[in-house]
Design an enzyme around this catalytic site. Structure first.
Site, PDB file in Angstrom:
ATOM      1  N   ASP A  79      -4.059-109.100 126.032  1.00 41.35           N
ATOM      2  CA  ASP A  79      -4.398-110.456 125.592  1.00 41.35           C
ATOM      3  C   ASP A  79      -3.550-110.836 124.378  1.00 41.35           C
ATOM      4  OD1 ASP A  79      -5.632-108.920 123.688  1.00 41.35           O
ATOM      5  OD2 ASP A  79      -7.627-109.782 123.922  1.00 41.35           O
ATOM      6  N   SER A  80      -2.695-109.904 123.942  1.00 39.27           N
ATOM      7  CA  SER A  80      -1.664-110.245 122.958  1.00 39.27           C
ATOM      8  C   SER A  80      -0.808-111.393 123.486  1.00 39.27           C
ATOM      9  CB  SER A  80      -0.790-109.023 122.647  1.00 39.27           C
ATOM     10  OG  SER A  80      -0.331-108.419 123.838  1.00 39.27           O
ATOM     11  N   ASP A 103      -5.973-106.689 130.628  1.00 36.33           N
ATOM     12  CA  ASP A 103      -6.880-106.772 129.479  1.00 36.33           C
ATOM     13  C   ASP A 103      -7.905-107.874 129.725  1.00 36.33           C
ATOM     14  OD1 ASP A 103      -7.494-105.893 126.958  1.00 36.33           O
ATOM     15  OD2 ASP A 103      -5.770-106.816 125.963  1.00 36.33           O
ATOM     16  N   LYS A 159      -8.891-103.120 130.747  1.00 38.96           N
ATOM     17  CA  LYS A 159      -9.116-102.666 129.370  1.00 38.96           C
ATOM     18  C   LYS A 159     -10.125-103.600 128.718  1.00 38.96           C
ATOM     19  CE  LYS A 159      -6.026-103.109 125.825  1.00 38.96           C
ATOM     20  NZ  LYS A 159      -6.847-103.830 124.817  1.00 38.96           N
ATOM     21  N   GLU A 196      -6.378 -98.135 117.974  1.00 35.52           N
ATOM     22  CA  GLU A 196      -5.479 -99.049 117.256  1.00 35.52           C
ATOM     23  C   GLU A 196      -5.727 -99.013 115.751  1.00 35.52           C
ATOM     24  OE1 GLU A 196      -4.992-102.970 118.887  1.00 35.52           O
ATOM     25  OE2 GLU A 196      -3.890-103.686 117.119  1.00 35.52           O
ATOM     26  N   GLU A 256     -12.404-104.085 124.884  1.00 34.65           N
ATOM     27  CA  GLU A 256     -12.538-103.663 123.490  1.00 34.65           C
ATOM     28  C   GLU A 256     -13.995-103.322 123.196  1.00 34.65           C
ATOM     29  OE1 GLU A 256     -10.796-106.490 120.783  1.00 34.65           O
ATOM     30  OE2 GLU A 256      -8.877-106.471 121.851  1.00 34.65           O
TER      31      GLU A 256
HETATM   32  O1  KIV Z   1      -3.350-107.020 123.831  1.00 35.65           O
HETATM   33  C1  KIV Z   1      -2.598-106.057 123.675  1.00 35.65           C
HETATM   34  O2  KIV Z   1      -1.386-106.131 123.855  1.00 35.65           O
HETATM   35  C2  KIV Z   1      -3.212-104.790 123.286  1.00 35.65           C
HETATM   36  C3  KIV Z   1      -2.312-103.680 122.880  1.00 35.65           C
HETATM   37  C4  KIV Z   1      -1.605-103.995 121.649  1.00 35.65           C
HETATM   38  C5  KIV Z   1      -3.019-102.366 122.834  1.00 35.65           C
HETATM   39  O3  KIV Z   1      -4.410-104.674 123.299  1.00 35.65           O
END
Ligand code: KIV
Length: 263
Positions: A45-46, A84, A113, A182, A115
């Site tokens: 989600d970056s 994510d 993924k 992280e 959190e």
């Molecule tokens: O969103 C993302 O890119 C991440 C990574 C930096 C682990 O969660």
């Protein structure tokens, strides 16, 4: 060569080889990472910051993520693909997490993924029991940026370290197949990695993790941020492909991250 699957990733970990991961959001970068030998690709989600130019990940939607997962899955033929789940698409209940996971799996993700630690353990178990491999994410969890009071290193004091230990244990017991650590002290990441059978993937968590991940635009030096834990792999490289190849080599031989990139 067929696409890597969960068993291939488990075998890599069992052989004590470091696991390489980078983010991608489009098919061109995905193909480039794949050809350079990156074993796992995260559609993080970056993308909210890197692709959409926002100052956090919080506004990314499930449909946007699904679109980028589809793009990446078309470009990378060999890499294992993680999607994510964005903020607000899984925290309510295991059922909400399942519905959101199904969307990303349908788009081409092989693992999702999420959190959070102990509070997410029930959802992790729910997903795993229904056939969805899960990667946890603890320490600095960007979706909780407001609760954390900014993007700050976590687990520096005893209480914080204990919380992260409990989170990691809960995720492993719930059946997570991978855990991202992280921005936590390297020593804590080393202890966590030694305490569970599940591979840990570090970002700002020192060299003892089972693997490493970075945001690709960060390690190419083309994003507008350069946290301490990032090395610019374009320095000394003649192309993006060379830089990514150097990243894979440095993770594999343990030279990245160095002390300078760790807390
Ligand atoms: O969103 C993302 O890119 C991440 C990574 C930096 C682990 O969660």
């Amino acid at each position: 060569m067929p696409r890597r699957n969960l068993r291939d990733i488990a075998a890599l970990h069992a052989s004590q080889a470091k696991i390489t991961m980078l983010t991608a959001y489009d098919s061109t970068f995905a193909r480039l990472l794949d050809v350079a030998g990156v074993e796992t690709i995260l559609i993080g989600d970056s993308l909210g910051m890197v692709i959409q130019g926002r100052d956090s990940t919080l506004a990314v939607t499930l449909e946007e993520t699904a679109y980028h997962v589809e793009c990446v899955a078309r470009g990378a033929k060999r890499a294992f693909i993680l999607g994510d789940l964005p903020f607000g698409t899984y925290q309510e209940s295991p059922q909400q997490a399942m519905r959101s996971a199904v969307r990303l799996i349908a788009a081409g993700a092989q693992m999702i993924k999420i959190e959070g630690g102990t509070t997410m353990a029930e959802s992790v178990r729910f997903l795993v029991e229904r056939g969805v491999p899960v990667c946890g994410h603890v320490g600095l969890v960007p979706q909780s940026v407001h609760a954390l009071g900014g993007f700050r290193v976590q687990g520096r004091d005893e209480a914080g370290a204990k919380r992260i230990m409990a989170d990691v244990k809960a995720l492993a017991e719930a059946g997570a197949s991978m855990i991202v650590l992280e921005a936590i002290p390297a020593k804590l990441a080393e202890e966590l990695t030694a305490s569970i059978a599940v591979p840990t993937i570090g970002i700002g968590a020192g060299p003892s993790c089972s693997g490493q991940v970075l945001v690709t635009q960060d390690m190419l030096g083309i994003s507008d941020r350069s946290p301490k834990f990032v090395r610019n792999f374009m320095q000394g490289a003649s192309s993006i492909a060379d830089a990514v190849t150097a990243y894979v080599a440095a993770v594999k031989d343990g030279s990245f991250p160095a002390a300078a990139h760790s807390y």
